[in-house]
Write a protein that holds these residues in place. Structure first.
Motif, PDB file in Angstrom:
ATOM      1  N   GLU A  84       0.857  -1.192   0.000  1.00 39.05           N
ATOM      2  CA  GLU A  84       0.000   0.000   0.000  1.00 39.05           C
ATOM      3  C   GLU A  84       0.888   1.235   0.000  1.00 39.05           C
ATOM      4  O   GLU A  84       1.925   1.279   0.665  1.00 39.05           O
ATOM      5  CB  GLU A  84      -0.897   0.023   1.233  1.00 39.05           C
ATOM      6  CG  GLU A  84      -1.962  -1.068   1.258  1.00 39.05           C
ATOM      7  CD  GLU A  84      -2.795  -1.000   2.522  1.00 39.05           C
ATOM      8  OE1 GLU A  84      -3.952  -0.542   2.445  1.00 39.05           O
ATOM      9  OE2 GLU A  84      -2.276  -1.378   3.601  1.00 39.05           O
ATOM     10  N   ASN A  85       0.455   2.235  -0.750  1.00 37.84           N
ATOM     11  CA  ASN A  85       1.147   3.522  -0.798  1.00 37.84           C
ATOM     12  C   ASN A  85       0.122   4.606  -0.454  1.00 37.84           C
ATOM     13  O   ASN A  85      -0.653   5.042  -1.301  1.00 37.84           O
ATOM     14  CB  ASN A  85       1.738   3.742  -2.181  1.00 37.84           C
ATOM     15  CG  ASN A  85       2.565   5.014  -2.265  1.00 37.84           C
ATOM     16  OD1 ASN A  85       2.987   5.580  -1.254  1.00 37.84           O
ATOM     17  ND2 ASN A  85       2.816   5.469  -3.491  1.00 37.84           N
ATOM     18  N   LYS A  86       0.099   5.012   0.821  1.00 41.04           N
ATOM     19  CA  LYS A  86      -0.937   5.926   1.305  1.00 41.04           C
ATOM     20  C   LYS A  86      -0.311   7.163   1.953  1.00 41.04           C
ATOM     21  O   LYS A  86       0.545   7.037   2.837  1.00 41.04           O
ATOM     22  CB  LYS A  86      -1.830   5.223   2.339  1.00 41.04           C
ATOM     23  CG  LYS A  86      -2.591   4.016   1.797  1.00 41.04           C
ATOM     24  CD  LYS A  86      -3.587   3.471   2.806  1.00 41.04           C
ATOM     25  CE  LYS A  86      -2.913   2.973   4.072  1.00 41.04           C
ATOM     26  NZ  LYS A  86      -3.877   2.305   4.990  1.00 41.04           N
ATOM     27  N   ASN A  87      -0.758   8.319   1.462  1.00 42.37           N
ATOM     28  CA  ASN A  87      -0.331   9.598   2.045  1.00 42.37           C
ATOM     29  C   ASN A  87       1.190   9.723   2.129  1.00 42.37           C
ATOM     30  O   ASN A  87       1.749  10.210   3.120  1.00 42.37           O
ATOM     31  CB  ASN A  87      -0.944   9.766   3.448  1.00 42.37           C
ATOM     32  CG  ASN A  87      -2.456   9.705   3.419  1.00 42.37           C
ATOM     33  OD1 ASN A  87      -3.094  10.228   2.495  1.00 42.37           O
ATOM     34  ND2 ASN A  87      -3.042   9.056   4.414  1.00 42.37           N
ATOM     35  N   GLY A  88       1.858   9.238   1.068  1.00 44.83           N
ATOM     36  CA  GLY A  88       3.313   9.348   1.029  1.00 44.83           C
ATOM     37  C   GLY A  88       4.033   8.312   1.869  1.00 44.83           C
ATOM     38  O   GLY A  88       5.268   8.353   1.969  1.00 44.83           O
ATOM     39  N   LYS A  89       3.289   7.391   2.477  1.00 45.24           N
ATOM     40  CA  LYS A  89       3.897   6.345   3.299  1.00 45.24           C
ATOM     41  C   LYS A  89       3.685   4.978   2.650  1.00 45.24           C
ATOM     42  O   LYS A  89       2.652   4.736   2.031  1.00 45.24           O
ATOM     43  CB  LYS A  89       3.301   6.358   4.705  1.00 45.24           C
ATOM     44  CG  LYS A  89       3.598   7.640   5.486  1.00 45.24           C
ATOM     45  CD  LYS A  89       2.983   7.580   6.883  1.00 45.24           C
ATOM     46  CE  LYS A  89       3.286   8.861   7.666  1.00 45.24           C
ATOM     47  NZ  LYS A  89       2.698   8.814   9.027  1.00 45.24           N
ATOM     48  N   ILE A  90       4.662   4.101   2.816  1.00 44.82           N
ATOM     49  CA  ILE A  90       4.633   2.780   2.181  1.00 44.82           C
ATOM     50  C   ILE A  90       4.401   1.713   3.247  1.00 44.82           C
ATOM     51  O   ILE A  90       5.104   1.681   4.273  1.00 44.82           O
ATOM     52  CB  ILE A  90       5.953   2.517   1.423  1.00 44.82           C
ATOM     53  CG1 ILE A  90       6.124   3.549   0.303  1.00 44.82           C
ATOM     54  CG2 ILE A  90       5.981   1.099   0.851  1.00 44.82           C
ATOM     55  CD1 ILE A  90       7.496   3.552  -0.322  1.00 44.82           C
ATOM     56  N   PHE A  91       3.411   0.849   2.980  1.00 44.48           N
ATOM     57  CA  PHE A  91       3.064  -0.224   3.929  1.00 44.48           C
ATOM     58  C   PHE A  91       3.191  -1.574   3.210  1.00 44.48           C
ATOM     59  O   PHE A  91       2.679  -1.745   2.099  1.00 44.48           O
ATOM     60  CB  PHE A  91       1.633  -0.066   4.447  1.00 44.48           C
ATOM     61  CG  PHE A  91       1.405   1.201   5.229  1.00 44.48           C
ATOM     62  CD1 PHE A  91       1.472   1.201   6.616  1.00 44.48           C
ATOM     63  CD2 PHE A  91       1.120   2.396   4.572  1.00 44.48           C
ATOM     64  CE1 PHE A  91       1.261   2.366   7.339  1.00 44.48           C
ATOM     65  CE2 PHE A  91       0.912   3.564   5.287  1.00 44.48           C
ATOM     66  CZ  PHE A  91       0.985   3.547   6.676  1.00 44.48           C
TER      67      PHE A  91
END
Length: 551
Positions: A427-434
């Protein structure tokens, strides 16, 4: 270990179904009904009772081959109980455990005693038919075993490897060199790769029926081989970004040259390949090609040119100053020869400007002019780089154990590796990678990757467009060309079509030798064919003479 456990799980399910649907039949054959639940042994006993070779039971649970053999064994069992009509055979084939259970729990199921002395002419005729069908079935089984586990035929439909491999070359691919990859979709039709061609379909392979059961799946497992994929090997692999098939071993097969292995750095500079900052090594059998634009004062005699050089342009356009030709792939040698044609004014290798987008050409209806457009169908890999096929990289090929940094700049490079090839939830959410629900800025590579390119550099859909090839996608190594047919695959992009002919000089020559001049082994192939088809004749002839001498 996961593969073995999953395989054992499927064997257990099939054995339980077999036992539930046949235990009474085993009892009526004078056998312990518990034996009907024991894998392999249950089929061993059926073959023993029906007087067939008992070693056939070893093939009962093989991927791809197993379903065919099980069907044969079920037919043997049902015939042993007198169920051999056309309808009963169809029920046994398509509803095996249901129909066998019906027979199993019926009161009138008894062993059918056959005696050749009392067979009617019709029954003898039926027996001959069954013998013939049995021979055909086991020929298919034998071919399926070879195709699935040892070597597979592969045709070259496109010119991405010209002139090293020609369009219309048919190869045998060795699946054992790099280690045999166990089938991941064990329930499938033999000889078919991914889909069943539908003549009534819309032409979209996504809508064609699949040749395998996607729900029955096994994890990736590769057995040990005797060599690793090396630089300059010609390799057959499954196209990584095939959107039609999720099963790795069912994705479309491609053939390219492995120009770089895990840990190498690749770069294209003005159309020339560099690996680890050194110019690529060109092997003796490697004919590297590039795209050339030829301008001529008058029309070139294309049939004569093809007769002498076997090269065809993909486009001919009449201009105010004469004619312009687009040759998709010429070697340096053939480019010099074409330059010497009297009416040729100029010949120039087309090299895209640095930091420009990938281009394509659109020809007008009259075929008198064409314009350059940005090619959105062949986006360069990774999509956020200002690279093109002629100016590309530098790019490092991921290696097992590498710890790579993840951010918005590097994510397009590793996205497919993380989510598709190594099966994580990304996941790539709000500039953060999960990854798998945890925020991270690093990732550890789990397998080796390779960089595959065509020798026809400007007419090759290769790693510059689809990226890294995972180790799990490797199929094998081409061994030799067993047939070569010119004109068998039409090139819709070209104004000209090559005439049909058999290229005898290419047949039964080894690939992957690196040598310019290869030895043809056609005489060995001819000897094998003579022995294969003549063996039965000689055996019968010898037996006939022996009988005559005894009499």
């Amino acid at each position: 270990m996961d593969y073995i456990l999953k395989y054992a799980y499927y064997v257990l399910i099939l054995s339980i179904l077999m036992g539930i649907s046949t235990w009474k039949l085993f009892k009526k054959m004078g056998l312990n009904p518990i034996f009907s639940f024991i894998p392999f042994f249950n089929y061993y006993l059926i073959l023993k009772e029906t007087k067939h070779p008992k070693w056939w039971c070893a093939m009962a649970y093989l991927p791809i081959v197993g379903p065919i053999m099980m069907t044969v064994f079920h037919l043997f069992l049902m015939k042993h109980f007198g169920k051999s009509s056309a309808l009963q055979k169809l029920m046994t084939i398509f509803l095996p455990f249901i129909y066998m259970a019906i027979v199993n729990y019926s009161k009138d199921a008894e062993v059918y005693a056959e005696d050749d002395l009392y067979l009617t002419d019709a029954e003898k005729s039926e027996q001959k038919k069954e013998t013939f069908l049995g021979s055909i079935t086991f020929a298919i089984v034998f071919a399926t075993i070879i195709h699935t586990f040892i070597t597979q035929p592969f045709g070259i439909p496109t010119g991405s490897m010209e002139r090293t491999l020609l369009v219309g070359d048919f190869l045998f691919v060795n699946k054992l060199n790099y280690g045999f990859r166990m089938p991941m979709r064990p329930l499938a039709l033999p000889f078919l790769q991914g889909t069943i061609y539908d003549p009534q379909g819309d032409g979209n392979p996504k809508n064609d029926p699949k040749s395998y059961v996607d729900a029955v799946k096994l994890p990736y497992l590769r057995l040990p081989g005797w060599e690793k994929v090396k630089r300059n090997d010609i390799v057959v692999f499954n196209y990584p970004q095939d959107s039609v098939h999720t099963a790795i071993d069912r994705k479309d097969p491609y053939v390219k040259r492995c120009v770089a292995v895990a840990g190498d750095v690749v770069e294209m500079r003005a159309g020339k390949l560099f690996v680890n900052n050194k110019p690529e090594v060109i092997l003796g059998d490697q004919e590297e090609q590039h795209k050339y634009i030829v301008k001529a004062s008058s029309q070139i005699d294309i049939p004569s040119l093809y007769k002498n050089l076997e090269y065809l342009p993909v486009r001919e356009i009449q201009t105010d100053g004469g004619y312009e030709y687009d040759f998709q792939g010429l070697t340096d040698k053939t480019a010099k020869i074409i330059k010497e044609i009297p009416q040729v004014l100029d010949i120039k290798q087309e090299i895209l400007p640095k930091d420009s987008a990938m281009l394509s050409y659109k020809v007008n209806a009259e075929r008198t002019a064409y314009t350059k457009t940005i090619d959105t169908t062949q986006s360069i890999f990774p999509i956020n780089r200002k690279w093109n096929p002629d100016f590309y990289g530098p790019l490092r090929i991921p290696k097992k154990g590498d710890v790579v940094t993840l951010n918005q700049e590097t994510l397009p490079e590793y996205r497919w590796i993380i989510s598709e090839y190594e099966h994580n939830h990304l996941e790539n959410k709000n500039g953060k990678i999960f990854i798998n629900g945890k925020e991270t800025n690093t990732y550890t590579i789990k397998q080796n990757y390779y960089w595959m390119m065509g020798d026809n550099r400007d007419a090759s859909l290769d790693a510059r467009f689809f990226g890294f090839v995972p180790e799990e996608n490797i199929v094998g190594k081409p061994m030799f060309t067993w047939l070569s047919l010119q004109g068998v695959f039409s090139d819709k992009s070209s104004s000209y079509q090559a005439p049909f002919k058999i290229r005898w000089d290419r047949m039964f020559k080894a690939t992957n030798t690196g040598e310019a001049h290869k030895t043809s082994y056609w005489w060995i192939a001819a000897l094998i064919l003579i022995l294969f088809f003549g063996w039965e004749y000689f055996v019968k002839l010898f037996g006939k003479k022996q009988t005559e001498e005894e009499n």
